[in-house]
Design an enzyme around this catalytic site. Structure first.
Site, PDB file in Angstrom:
ATOM      1  N   ASP A  29      -5.518  -3.353  -4.129  1.00 17.94           N
ATOM      2  CA  ASP A  29      -5.331  -1.846  -4.321  1.00 17.94           C
ATOM      3  C   ASP A  29      -5.301  -1.219  -2.982  1.00 17.94           C
ATOM      4  O   ASP A  29      -4.500  -0.327  -2.732  1.00 17.94           O
ATOM      5  CB  ASP A  29      -6.641  -1.361  -4.963  1.00 17.94           C
ATOM      6  CG  ASP A  29      -6.792  -1.399  -6.339  1.00 17.94           C
ATOM      7  OD1 ASP A  29      -5.654  -1.861  -7.008  1.00 17.94           O
ATOM      8  OD2 ASP A  29      -7.772  -1.022  -7.149  1.00 17.94           O
ATOM      9  N   THR A  30      -5.974  -1.929  -2.080  1.00 22.43           N
ATOM     10  CA  THR A  30      -5.901  -1.445  -0.436  1.00 22.43           C
ATOM     11  C   THR A  30      -4.502  -1.574  -0.073  1.00 22.43           C
ATOM     12  O   THR A  30      -4.023  -0.726   0.743  1.00 22.43           O
ATOM     13  CB  THR A  30      -6.975  -2.147   0.464  1.00 22.43           C
ATOM     14  OG1 THR A  30      -8.168  -1.954  -0.009  1.00 22.43           O
ATOM     15  CG2 THR A  30      -6.470  -1.823   1.674  1.00 22.43           C
ATOM     16  N   THR A  32      -1.641  -1.515  -1.860  1.00 19.24           N
ATOM     17  CA  THR A  32      -0.875  -0.558  -2.586  1.00 19.24           C
ATOM     18  C   THR A  32      -1.115   0.754  -1.895  1.00 19.24           C
ATOM     19  O   THR A  32       0.044   1.490  -1.505  1.00 19.24           O
ATOM     20  CB  THR A  32      -1.578  -0.629  -4.056  1.00 19.24           C
ATOM     21  OG1 THR A  32      -1.359  -2.036  -4.895  1.00 19.24           O
ATOM     22  CG2 THR A  32      -0.588   0.293  -4.627  1.00 19.24           C
ATOM     23  N   ASP A  69       1.052  -6.790  -3.263  1.00 18.68           N
ATOM     24  CA  ASP A  69      -0.511  -6.444  -4.050  1.00 18.68           C
ATOM     25  C   ASP A  69      -0.271  -7.253  -5.312  1.00 18.68           C
ATOM     26  O   ASP A  69      -1.529  -7.724  -5.751  1.00 18.68           O
ATOM     27  CB  ASP A  69      -0.437  -5.200  -4.214  1.00 18.68           C
ATOM     28  CG  ASP A  69       0.462  -4.165  -4.894  1.00 18.68           C
ATOM     29  OD1 ASP A  69       1.873  -5.253  -5.251  1.00 18.68           O
ATOM     30  OD2 ASP A  69       0.864  -3.180  -4.996  1.00 18.68           O
ATOM     31  N   ASP A  87      -0.219   1.015  -9.161  1.00 20.87           N
ATOM     32  CA  ASP A  87       1.121   0.371  -8.495  1.00 20.87           C
ATOM     33  C   ASP A  87       2.188   1.138  -9.018  1.00 20.87           C
ATOM     34  O   ASP A  87       2.998   1.800  -8.161  1.00 20.87           O
ATOM     35  CB  ASP A  87       1.278  -1.120  -8.836  1.00 20.87           C
ATOM     36  CG  ASP A  87       2.341  -1.755  -8.280  1.00 20.87           C
ATOM     37  OD1 ASP A  87       2.319  -1.494  -6.572  1.00 20.87           O
ATOM     38  OD2 ASP A  87       3.362  -2.427  -8.684  1.00 20.87           O
ATOM     39  N   ASP A  91       4.438   3.909  -6.732  1.00 22.96           N
ATOM     40  CA  ASP A  91       5.844   3.839  -6.832  1.00 22.96           C
ATOM     41  C   ASP A  91       6.662   4.973  -6.775  1.00 22.96           C
ATOM     42  O   ASP A  91       7.569   5.188  -6.297  1.00 22.96           O
ATOM     43  CB  ASP A  91       6.302   2.804  -7.742  1.00 22.96           C
ATOM     44  CG  ASP A  91       6.249   1.324  -7.145  1.00 22.96           C
ATOM     45  OD1 ASP A  91       5.777   0.993  -6.315  1.00 22.96           O
ATOM     46  OD2 ASP A  91       6.232   0.381  -7.916  1.00 22.96           O
TER      47      ASP A  91
END
Length: 245
Positions: A29-30, A32, A69, A87, A91
């Site tokens: 997550d970091t 991302t 990720d 994600d 995007d």
């Protein structure tokens, strides 16, 4: 179209880097969040000032986080609905920043209102193309079509053209026209893809309604295709970023 081959190649290349981040205690997550922040900064700091080359360099450095990720999540065995949702959502934010940066440039120093409008169309159509597939799947349809221009094509065509067009400031003559050509290609390709997906959803919906009607003669056509509020199929909840491309 590019996703199938490009993702497989870059996944192999980036696997050692993903493993390195895992050993350092970095979470998917970091990666991302940082990747999206980098893309936004590159697009909205450099592009509106006409720094197309350097903006593209910065964006390219961060855009691969979309693959890193997911690679990290697979290595950790932590693939999750939340990770896929985050994600895919970010995007869309990153894509909006890229084409928004182009629009700001052409609305300002680029001084071309038509290309500003084309950039905005690319931004909007890209979001709608993603939505059509996600919405179709949310009502239980497979949406068995990818389309002419997906997210990978939109980014590759636009970023490569922007980076090369930016070389005009270094004295390369005539190359600044690559970005306008690329934007028109992305705009037309996105429109074609949108039509492809809408036609596919219409066909699949009609087939699903017909099948439901034959199984339940007394049921209103289309009634069985809608899912109860708050429920999703396993396919919908496990979508990765490609679902919304």
């Amino acid at each position: 179209m590019l996703n199938k081959y490009a993702r497989a190649f870059f996944t192999r290349v980036l696997t050692p880097f993903a493993a390195f981040l895992i050993r350092r205690g970095v979470s998917p997550d970091t990666v991302t969040l940082l990747g999206t922040a980098g893309v936004i900064a590159g697009a909205l700091v450099f592009y509106p000032r006409g720094e197309l080359f350097w903006g593209t360099i910065v964006i390219t450095l961060f855009v691969f986080s979309d693959l890193v990720d997911g690679n990290m999540a697979r290595q950790l065995g932590r693939s999750s609905r939340w990770g896929a949702f985050l994600d895919s959502t970010l995007d869309r934010v990153a894509d909006g920043a890229v084409f928004g940066g182009f629009a700001l440039w052409y609305a300002g120093g680029g001084d071309d209102i038509v290309l500003c409008a084309v950039s905005i169309f690319c931004l909007t159509s890209g979001q709608v193309v993603s939505y059509t597939k996600a919405r179709g799947e949310s009502i239980g349809l497979p949406v068995a079509v990818n389309g002419l221009v997906e997210r990978a094509e939109r980014l590759v065509i636009s970023l490569v053209a922007a980076g090369l067009a930016g070389l005009h400031k270094f004295g390369v003559p005539g190359i600044q026209y690559l970005l306008p050509v690329a934007l028109w290609i992305v705009a037309v390709g996105s429109l074609v893809t949108l039509i492809q997906r809408v036609v596919t959803v219409r066909r699949e919906a009609a087939e699903a309604d017909a099948a439901a009607a034959s199984e339940n003669p007394g049921q209103t056509p289309g009634q069985s295709t809608a899912q109860p509020p708050g429920q999703n199929t396993a396919q919908n909840t496990a979508q990765n970023s490609e679902t919304a491309s």
